[in-house]
Design a protein around this motif. Structure first.
Motif, PDB file in Angstrom:
ATOM      1  N   ARG A 177       0.959  -1.261   0.023  1.00 28.56           N
ATOM      2  CA  ARG A 177       0.114  -0.028  -0.193  1.00 28.56           C
ATOM      3  C   ARG A 177       0.988   1.411   0.054  1.00 28.56           C
ATOM      4  N   SER A 178       1.886   1.253   0.847  1.00 28.85           N
ATOM      5  CA  SER A 178       2.741   2.447   0.802  1.00 28.85           C
ATOM      6  C   SER A 178       3.496   2.634  -0.501  1.00 28.85           C
ATOM      7  N   ALA A 179       3.845   1.570  -1.024  1.00 31.92           N
ATOM      8  CA  ALA A 179       4.612   1.732  -2.449  1.00 31.92           C
ATOM      9  C   ALA A 179       3.654   2.140  -3.530  1.00 31.92           C
ATOM     10  N   PHE A 180       2.485   1.809  -3.375  1.00 32.96           N
ATOM     11  CA  PHE A 180       1.589   2.347  -4.365  1.00 32.96           C
ATOM     12  C   PHE A 180       1.240   3.785  -4.223  1.00 32.96           C
ATOM     13  N   SER A 181       1.029   4.012  -2.775  1.00 36.71           N
ATOM     14  CA  SER A 181       0.782   5.522  -2.514  1.00 36.71           C
ATOM     15  C   SER A 181       2.032   6.496  -2.816  1.00 36.71           C
ATOM     16  N   LYS A 185       1.477   9.425  -5.556  1.00 37.94           N
ATOM     17  CA  LYS A 185       2.137  10.746  -5.020  1.00 37.94           C
ATOM     18  C   LYS A 185       3.067  11.388  -6.116  1.00 37.94           C
ATOM     19  N   ALA A 186       4.122  10.524  -6.448  1.00 36.67           N
ATOM     20  CA  ALA A 186       5.306  11.069  -7.423  1.00 36.67           C
ATOM     21  C   ALA A 186       4.503  11.350  -8.755  1.00 36.67           C
ATOM     22  N   ASP A 192       1.208  17.524 -11.653  1.00 38.98           N
ATOM     23  CA  ASP A 192       1.344  18.949 -11.464  1.00 38.98           C
ATOM     24  C   ASP A 192       2.086  19.803 -12.125  1.00 38.98           C
ATOM     25  N   ALA A 193       3.440  19.265 -11.978  1.00 38.23           N
ATOM     26  CA  ALA A 193       4.553  20.067 -12.725  1.00 38.23           C
ATOM     27  C   ALA A 193       4.236  20.329 -14.430  1.00 38.23           C
ATOM     28  N   GLN A 194       3.913  19.125 -14.784  1.00 36.98           N
ATOM     29  CA  GLN A 194       3.418  19.285 -16.027  1.00 36.98           C
ATOM     30  C   GLN A 194       2.175  20.288 -16.507  1.00 36.98           C
TER      31      GLN A 194
END
Length: 409
Positions: A177-181, A185-186, A192-194
């Motif tokens: 779950r943490s890896a997916f999150s 997020k990345a 968002d940057a794009q």
């Protein structure tokens, strides 16, 4: 002394119960008659019978734990072993032994059932962990995220395993779950940057589009707007709260320009349509000059028509070839008439034509005499060869005579 099949009271008031091992002292009774003493201890026996019956029912019909059932059995067995009741104590002990067997059987059944449930829970949790680890690599951010949340709810509804196994599986599950999150997020941070880059790029495009909206350089500006639209599409989407506003401004600037251009073009189209009508009238007037009978008058009239033609201005592009073609046809006809007149009246050309005709006539006469001489001499082969040469010279002479006629004889 008083007695019954399971006990007796002696003359001293001592109460006995009969067992397979012999009589056992139950107690001493001094407060009443021997019958009352037996009745008292028989009631205690009936109390044990009732207590055993209730315990048997609880074991049979409730989820009484094996530990509690065993404690209750030992409590009753202690009373039986202490011989504080008159009755068939062996029968009570036998019932307790059977009850112990039942409790042991139930304990094993529950143990097996618990082991089965544990295995099922382990398999279910391992399946959840496997699915979570697969989802951790997904890029279907919304559906995968919703599915992971559903897996957590499913996990909470499953029984716990032993601490070590449960902790290990939960660690894998939580790590997935943490890896997916982290990946999600990345991804959205990059997105968002794009989108921020797209917003800045579109801000620049909007600024240029708005600066061009009042241009009257119709062709160049329209081409630039097409380029701006291509750049807009290539820039990608900005943040939702900015995208619609930027698009409305960008499109609005173009609308202002193209509306103004449309009005100008509409006026120009109306003017060019009227020009076409005037030029068609001139073409019709020019076509009346054909065929050319009076070259000088036709030339002067066409020159006047052409001056009026040039003064009219542009016509619609799709109609231009046809109407201009009509004028060119008249112009070529006049030019051909001029060329014919020039050839007819040019003395040098007439002299050259007359000289060439005379030479050809002399050559034809000479060949005819040679043919006659050859035949007279019987040389037919030579006569045939000269005859073929005569055909070629005669053809040239005919052509020269026709050209001479164009000069008026």
């Amino acid at each position: 002394m008083s007695s019954d099949p399971w006990g007796r009271v002696d003359e001293t008031g001592t109460v006995y119960v009969r067992t397979a091992e012999g009589e056992k002292v139950v107690g001493s009774w001094q407060a009443g008659t021997p019958e009352e003493a037996l009745a008292y201890f028989e009631r205690k026996y009936e109390g044990l019978v009732v207590e055993i019956g209730l315990l048997e029912k609880r074991v049979r019909t409730t989820d009484l734990s094996a530990k509690d059932a065993t404690a209750a059995i030992e409590h009753i067995r202690q009373q039986i072993d202490e011989h504080h009741a008159v009755g068939d104590l062996a029968a009570l002990a036998t019932r307790l032994d059977k009850l112990v067997e039942t409790v042991d059987s139930r304990r094993e059944e529950r143990k097996a059932q618990k082991a089965k449930q544990t295995d099922e829970a382990r398999a279910a949790k391992e399946k959840l962990v496997t699915e979570a680890e697969e989802l951790a690599q997904s890029e279907q951010w919304r559906s995968a995220g919703e599915r992971l949340r559903a897996l957590v709810d499913t996990w909470k509804g499953l029984p716990r395993l032993d601490r070590k196994s449960d902790d290990e599986l939960w660690h894998r599950f939580s790590h997935a779950r943490s890896a997916f999150s982290k990946r999600r997020k990345a991804h959205f941070a990059s997105l968002d940057a794009q989108r921020e880059d797209a917003r800045k790029a579109k801000e620049r495009l909007v600024a240029e589009a708005e600066s061009l909206s009042n241009s009257t350089d119709w062709g160049t500006t329209a081409a630039r707007y097409r380029d701006l639209m291509a750049e807009w599409k290539a820039a990608g989407r900005a943040q939702r709260e900015h995208e619609d506003d930027l698009w409305n401004r960008f499109r609005g600037a173009q609308d202002v320009f193209f509306a103004a251009r449309g009005e100008v073009f509409a006026e120009r189209d109306a003017e060019q349509t009227e020009n076409l009508k005037l030029k068609e009238e001139l073409a019709t007037e020019a076509e009346k000059l054909l065929p050319v009978s009076d070259l000088k008058a036709a030339r002067a009239a066409f020159r006047s028509l052409n001056e009026r033609w040039e003064a009219i201005g542009h016509v619609p592009r799709d109609a231009r070839p046809k109407v201009e073609g009509r004028m060119h046809t008249v112009e070529r006809a006049i030019q051909e008439a001029e060329e014919a007149e020039w050839r007819r009246t040019n003395p040098e050309a007439r002299a050259r034509a007359a000289g060439l005709t005379g030479q050809l006539q002399d050559a034809v006469e000479k060949l005819r005499k040679q043919i006659d001489a050859a035949r007279a001499a019987g040389n037919d082969a030579k006569a045939d060869k000269l005859a073929r040469e005569l055909e070629g010279r005669q053809a040239l002479l005919d052509q020269a005579l026709k050209g001479l006629e164009e000069f008026g004889g």
